[in-house]
Design an enzyme around this catalytic site. Sequence first.
Site, PDB file in Angstrom:
ATOM      1  CG  LEU A  29      -1.832  -0.976   1.238  1.00 17.31           C
ATOM      2  CD1 LEU A  29      -2.868  -0.801   2.613  1.00 17.31           C
ATOM      3  CD2 LEU A  29      -3.065  -0.464   0.187  1.00 17.31           C
ATOM      4  CG  ASP A  30      -0.393   4.895  -1.815  1.00 16.29           C
ATOM      5  OD1 ASP A  30      -0.398   5.755  -0.826  1.00 16.29           O
ATOM      6  OD2 ASP A  30      -1.277   4.685  -2.777  1.00 16.29           O
ATOM      7  CE  LYS A  31       5.319   9.376   4.160  1.00 15.51           C
ATOM      8  NZ  LYS A  31       6.449  10.299   3.914  1.00 15.51           N
TER       9      LYS A  31
END
Length: 237
Positions: free
Chosen positions: A102-104
């Site tokens: 999952l992106d930041k």
Amino acid sequence: MESMRINKFLAHGGVCSRRDADKLIEQGRVLVNGSIARPGQLIGREDTVVVNGKTVAGQEKKVVLAYYKPVGVTCTERDAHAAKVLTKLIEYPIRVTYAGRLDKDSEGLLLLTNDGDLIQGMMRGANRHEKEYIVKTDKEITEEFLSKMSQGLYLKDLDATTRPCETQKLGKYSFRIILTQGLNRQIRRMCAACGYEVKKLKRVRVMHVTIGSLLPGQYVELGGEDIQRLYRDCGLK
């Protein structure tokens, strides 16, 4: 223990991923019975494997964790510029890594395991495993928007067209989306292609595993039936 390739042995032993294991072997940092390991070398029960001076115990118990990744945490094992690195936040006695990042700026469910085969099975695009998300945007959700999202969109940055997917309006500015692929920042790119900006993105389900009552930063070890189903659905059992 049945014989297995050395990179798989290191991955199952919780040392690192198979890709990183290949790098360690190429660098001559892995010894088998006192000699420098060879790429693809088979490891048996009687072999002693040493990495950077430390003996590898062998295959550990297979575990799968369901973890709620908070916003601001980077899905990586090494990043000198990341303020919060995923693997440093999870205190667990066995080394685990994630299947599908999952992106930041996103939050929600991550599955982590010490089994490289299971990770590959969950990540393999051809298996079309479902991942469900709740998304909040900056504009009102319309039927036209949902139709565009569900039919598939061409993403110029990636030179790829998304697979058809399920969408459902939840509120004035929120919707549910179920994907069967994992392109880089896919939902954010899809929304941008429709003129929308994602304000909040939360993954609530991976395959049959849901986030349930987990709070940000919490994790739970999955039980027997959940793990068995993951292996069956990945074609591993």
